[in-house]
Enzyme design. Structure first.
Site, short mmCIF file in Angstrom:
data_model
loop_
_atom_site.label_atom_id
_atom_site.label_comp_id
_atom_site.label_asym_id
_atom_site.label_seq_id
_atom_site.Cartn_x
_atom_site.Cartn_y
_atom_site.Cartn_z
N SER A 1 19.31 -15.68 -90.30
CA SER A 1 19.57 -14.57 -91.21
C SER A 1 20.45 -15.09 -92.34
CB SER A 1 20.29 -13.43 -90.48
OG SER A 1 20.76 -12.45 -91.38
N TYR B 1 27.92 -10.37 -85.65
CA TYR B 1 26.50 -10.69 -85.89
C TYR B 1 26.38 -11.96 -86.71
CZ TYR B 1 21.70 -10.30 -87.63
OH TYR B 1 20.38 -10.56 -87.95
#
Length: 234
Positions: A143, A156
């Site tokens: 990501s 995250y």
């Protein structure tokens, strides 16, 4: 016919979102795809769609990527059905409460188990055979959160930084073995995971955009290793 025709790819989190998009794109290239995940009904719908198209074949294997035994069985089922695993796409992931101040430890544990341990279990399940035959490609879906941290993404982002670090280190470990490794880092993609985020009115990426990046990395000559592709909205 393409350079990928006849190869076999395992895709974790293959029933929805980016994983399903990657499965569709690879099947169109003639790749046999093994769809792994926990929601069998979602996986079965993609399996049926792909098999009806009569390009690459699809197989569903119910898998919890946080279970090493499950992931080992996934690799075995893929090998038993299609002969070998040429491509392993570590796509399964969770994006949950990520601020440290929120103190939601259960969410942190889930993200660590899925986003980090799940990736390592997947790599471990297929890497020895890839190294032995001097060919194979591992694709880790990271990501852009693994490149930068916002005040809401701390934990995250930490897991996605880890995915990027694993990919970078593994690429060096595997130099001259014939096995390639790629990190795909998407920005905001229009999936169920991001449905509650209007993204400030900007157009989100589509799953096919991420799938195209995966196909590009996989389609390079065997002496070319695309280490990382960052795909961001305009």
């Amino acid at each position: 016919m393409t350079t990928l025709t006849g190869k076999t790819a395992v895709i974790t989190g293959g029933g929805t979102g980016i994983g399903a998009g990657i499965a569709r794109a690879l099947a169109k290239e003639g790749v046999n795809v093994v769809l792994a995940g926990r929601r069998v009904e979602k996986l079965a719908a993609i399996e049926s769609e792909i098999n009806k198209a009569d390009q690459g074949k699809a197989l569903v294997v119910k898998t919890d990527v946080t279970s090493r035994d499950d992931v080992e069985e996934l690799a075995k089922r893929a090998e038993d059905t299609f002969g070998q695993v040429d491509i392993f796409v570590n796509n399964a992931g969770h994006m949950l409460s990520s601020t440290v101040t929120a103190g939601q430890v259960d969410d942190w544990e889930t993200m660590i188990d899925v986003n980090i341990k799940g990736v390592l279990f997947g790599i471990n399940a297929v890497l020895p055979a890839m190294v032995e035959r001097s060919s194979g490609h591992i694709v880790n879906v990271g990501s852009v959160a693994g490149l930068e941290v916002s005040k809401k993404s701390t934990v995250y982002s930490a897991t996605k930084y880890a995915v990027r670090a694993i990919t970078s280190g593994l690429e060096k470990e595997l130099a001259q073995t014939g096995v390639r490794v790629t990190n795909i880092a998407p920005g905001m993609v229009d999936t169920d995971l991001t449905s509650s985020n209007d993204f400030g009115g900007r157009k989100k990426l589509e799953t096919k955009d991420i799938a195209a990046a995966v196909v590009y990395a996989l389609s390079q000559p065997d002496y070319v290793n695309v280490n990382e592709i960052n795909v961001r909205p305009v």
